[in-house]
Design a protein around this motif. Structure first.
Motif: not given
Length: 363
Positions: A59-63
């Motif tokens: 999720l952090a990388y997608e953000a």
């Protein structure tokens, strides 16, 4: 065992009208990243014979990707438009885009759409090229049976050290009918025939893999699954379908391409530009190699996209950056800190790049 689907016509999750991948879906065992690195560096296996399982982005990388797209979509659209206008001037009636799998695929889709919008007859194919082993000649033969050789342009996202540009030239040296005309967005090493710029900037698609490339893996060239008459192989990463950003990415950037087409001048990439970038690139690669005793320059991965992908796919030793607070390096810094890879700040010393990853030597 990795599983893959085998579509009748391979388009991945791109719209079928956007691209045809000339690749053979295959089944191969997944190789652990550390073991893959050992086999590559020992010379026991070529990198193209193996593939590691591609994990979903966090999720952090997608953000981080979403932020990169938000900040970079307008520039990307403008630069795609500049390349399209340049290609229309060179070949106003018919263009055949051959995107180098897989980083070239989303760039080629956007470029093909832009060319169609300005009245050019366009066909677009995704084809494998492998360092040290060349372009897929079966795929090229397939294209040339259907489209004129004079209309062919090869597409990639960016250049790093210029290895793929050199491989393209080497491969086509014995095929005089096709010119090695490589078209990219960013050419920091001066290896491309046409580029929108020589700046190492954060091309949003450069920090994702399959989930912005139609769920297609990088290409595989393994004699166990690819025969003499086959196209090079690939995996269709079906397990990533819930994370796929391919079509939203294309639609987002295309709005900026459309807005820029009428007013953006044609890209110009002169021999002077190429020579300047080539000299600067060579200097920084030489300096890193000398400082760290690197004899195999395949261990040096320069440029934001290459440096980032090297953390995802390889075993990094350390990363050199101009400024770790640079927002364009957010994905790379996030991955480096998550993997506890040292970051060395070298202000001005990595130019024309903004980041370089050094692969760890494996005994």
């Amino acid at each position: 065992m990795i599983t893959a689907t085998s579509p009748v016509a391979l388009h991945g999750t791109f719209d079928a009208a956007d691209i045809t991948f000339l690749l053979k879906p295959v089944l191969v065992d997944s190789t652990d990243v550390m073991e893959k690195e050992r086999l590559i560096q020992s010379g026991a296996r070529h990198y193209s014979e193996m593939i590691s399982f591609e994990k979903p982005p966090t999720l952090a990388y997608e953000a981080i990707f979403a932020d990169a797209l938000d900040r970079g979509a307008e520039r990307m659209g403008r630069e795609i438009a500049s390349l399209a206008v340049a290609l229309q001037r060179i070949s106003p009636k018919i263009v055949t885009l051959v995107s180098l799998v897989r980083a070239g695929a989303p760039i080629g889709v956007l470029l093909a759409r832009a060319l169609k919008r300005i009245g050019v007859d366009v066909a677009h194919f995704g084809v494998s090229i492998v360092r040290d082993r060349g372009l897929d000649h079966n795929a090229l033969d397939f294209i040339l049976a259907r489209r004129p050789a004079s209309s062919v342009f090869f597409v990639d996202g960016w250049t790093g050290k210029g290895a793929i540009a050199s491989e393209l030239e080497r491969t086509l040296a014995r095929r005089a009918e096709v010119e090695p005309r490589l078209v990219v967005l960013a050419d920091p090493c001066g290896g491309a025939w046409l580029a929108a710029s020589g700046e190492d900037w954060l091309i949003p698609s450069g920090i994702l893999g399959a989930t912005v490339s139609g769920l297609i893996s990088r290409s595989i060239l393994n004699d166990d699954v690819v025969g003499p008459g086959d196209f090079h192989g690939c995996i269709v990463w079906s397990h990533l379908r819930g994370y796929d950003r391919t079509r939203p990415f294309i639609e987002t950037v295309e709005t900026h391409v459309e807005a820029a087409l009428a007013t953006t001048p044609a890209a110009e990439w002169t021999s002077a530009h190429r020579q300047e970038r080539a000299a600067a690139s060579s200097d920084v690669i030489d300096a890193i190699a000398a400082r760290h005793g690197v004899t195999n320059r395949n261990r040096i991965k320069p440029g934001i996209a290459e440096a980032t992908r090297a953390i995802l796919r390889r075993v990094p030793e350390r990363i050199f950056v101009d400024d770790p607070a640079d927002p364009d390096l957010a994905a790379l810094v996030h991955l480096a800190r998550s993997a506890k890879v040292p970051l060395d700040r070298l202000p001005g010393d990595v130019a024309p790049y903004r980041a370089v990853t050094l692969i760890r030597p494996i005994a």
